[in-house]
Design an enzyme around this catalytic site. Structure first.
Site, PDB file in Angstrom:
ATOM      1  N   CYS A 132       0.817  -1.222   0.000  1.00 54.96           N
ATOM      2  CA  CYS A 132       0.000   0.000   0.000  1.00 54.96           C
ATOM      3  C   CYS A 132       0.846   1.264   0.000  1.00 54.96           C
ATOM      4  O   CYS A 132       0.304   2.372  -0.151  1.00 54.96           O
ATOM      5  CB  CYS A 132      -0.951   0.009   1.198  1.00 54.96           C
ATOM      6  SG  CYS A 132      -2.242  -1.256   1.082  1.00 54.96           S
ATOM      7  N   HIS A 169     -11.322  10.456 -10.034  1.00 56.41           N
ATOM      8  CA  HIS A 169     -10.163  10.579 -10.924  1.00 56.41           C
ATOM      9  C   HIS A 169      -9.135  11.568 -10.377  1.00 56.41           C
ATOM     10  O   HIS A 169      -8.563  12.375 -11.123  1.00 56.41           O
ATOM     11  CB  HIS A 169     -10.598  10.956 -12.341  1.00 56.41           C
ATOM     12  CG  HIS A 169     -11.485   9.962 -12.994  1.00 56.41           C
ATOM     13  ND1 HIS A 169     -11.275   8.594 -12.917  1.00 56.41           N
ATOM     14  CD2 HIS A 169     -12.617  10.126 -13.729  1.00 56.41           C
ATOM     15  CE1 HIS A 169     -12.218   7.958 -13.579  1.00 56.41           C
ATOM     16  NE2 HIS A 169     -13.056   8.863 -14.076  1.00 56.41           N
ATOM     17  N   GLU A 208     -13.115  -0.096   0.387  1.00 59.39           N
ATOM     18  CA  GLU A 208     -11.892   0.123  -0.375  1.00 59.39           C
ATOM     19  C   GLU A 208     -11.700  -0.936  -1.450  1.00 59.39           C
ATOM     20  O   GLU A 208     -11.232  -0.643  -2.552  1.00 59.39           O
ATOM     21  CB  GLU A 208     -10.692   0.139   0.579  1.00 59.39           C
ATOM     22  CG  GLU A 208      -9.375   0.442  -0.086  1.00 59.39           C
ATOM     23  CD  GLU A 208      -8.258   0.636   0.920  1.00 59.39           C
ATOM     24  OE1 GLU A 208      -7.299  -0.158   0.881  1.00 59.39           O
ATOM     25  OE2 GLU A 208      -8.352   1.565   1.744  1.00 59.39           O
TER      26      GLU A 208
END
Length: 340
Positions: A132, A169, A208
């Site tokens: 991560c 985005h 997530e």
């Protein structure tokens, strides 16, 4: 000590129109594939009774014009109708579409909106080599719950739109307040920006990945991790077996680590579950010591006994043997419910 809840789900196809709706599209006759999920305390009913009661409650609505049965055919009205049709006390969650739903529980009545956005991020505080820490991205799922007496789906949609435009985005780390954008931090960030503009905001969920996410209600941080395992269980008295593809949801609650920005690393939850998982997956469950006849409640209790010492943050276990049937064991702190 824990409380055992039984879970039952059903689906039905129905048409409706909602006179006076603020969304003009809902005034016209239209249809949905509805899904209802009921949760009942196991001391008040049994699994077969709950499943039968929910199916019976939904039957008049299946392939029907809901307005012929209900004066208030919106999501909240349908959820209340189903809950009131079941003799034992239940929490009833209804999903009318991929985006909209409602939840009723005693005097609690909430509307929900399920949305998503796509963005990139990385976690700067993780140890070197942690995946991560690399730049990567997700299609984040978000679900908002608010008091139905003070808010409706249109207000939820309107409140979400500017946040969607801000997040979609984007590289999350560049956004003020999201320099360490874990799912917990993101859930809190969303809650704090919605709280003043969205009346009756109850909690925010952030998913997530397809199997992990977090909740924040202004006070408590909760996370969950889901996994599947394939197991055999006794089917009849003669020793015959059947099998299930189980879904288990491990739910944790705790304080936010101020450095890491999470309650616990999702990867650590999975790693701590591994020795328990290995005993469950591709095995006959009734042969594990302490599991009575492979029943789901017993399996969930067995998981708790073996996992709680490894995961002290554990607050709930949901175990589904099918998409329509499951159990939920709640310890100490009850996470906001449900996760459909």
């Amino acid at each position: 000590m824990h409380t055992t809840f039984l879970l039952a789900a059903t689906g039905f196809e129905a048409a409706r129109r909602i006179p006076g709706a603020t969304d003009e599209r809902l005034i016209n006759t239209h249809g949905h594939s509805f899904r209802a999920l009921a949760r009942a305390d196991a001391t008040h009913t049994d699994q077969a009774t709950l499943e039968a009661a929910l199916a019976t409650a939904a039957a008049p609505l299946h392939y029907a014009q809901i307005n012929d049965t209900l004066a208030d055919p919106d999501d909240l009205g349908i959820a209340r109708y189903l809950a009131d049709s079941i003799s034992s006390p239940v929490t009833l969650a209804l999903q009318s579409s991929m985006r909209r739903g409602a939840l009723v529980d005693n005097n609690l009545a909430l509307v929900s909106l399920t949305v998503s956005f796509e963005a990139a991020h990385q976690l700067p505080q993780v140890p070197a080599g942690h995946k991560c820490g690399r730049l990567h991205g997700h299609r984040f799922g978000v679900r908002l719950f608010a008091d139905a007496a003070r808010c409706d789906h249109m207000r939820l949609e309107a409140a979400w739109q500017p946040l969607f435009e801000r997040l979609n985005h984007r590289y999350l780390n560049d956004i003020d307040g999201l320099d360490n954008p874990t799912s917990e931090v993101l859930a809190k960030w969303l809650f704090e920006r919605l709280r003043d503009t969205l009346p009756g905001l109850a909690w925010v969920e952030v998913r997530e990945t397809h199997s992990a996410g977090s909740q924040y209600d202004g006070q408590h941080f909760n996370i969950w991790k889901e996994q599947r395992f394939e197991s055999a269980v006794p089917f009849a008295q003669d020793g015959a077996y059947t099998g299930h593809s189980y879904l288990i949801r491990l739910m944790l609650t705790g304080d936010l680590d101020r450095t890491m920005g999470w309650v616990l690393d999702f990867g650590d939850v999975k790693d701590r579950f591994k020795p328990v998982y290995r005993q469950l997956d591709h095995n006959p469950l009734d042969r594990l010591s302490g599991i009575r006849n492979g029943k789901s409640t017993s399996v969930a209790e067995w998981v708790h006994v073996h996992l709680a010492p490894l995961v002290p943050e554990l607050s709930r276990i949901d175990l589904y043997d099918t998409a329509e049937r499951g159990v939920s064991l709640t310890f100490d702190h009850d996470m906001r419910w449900p996760l459909l």
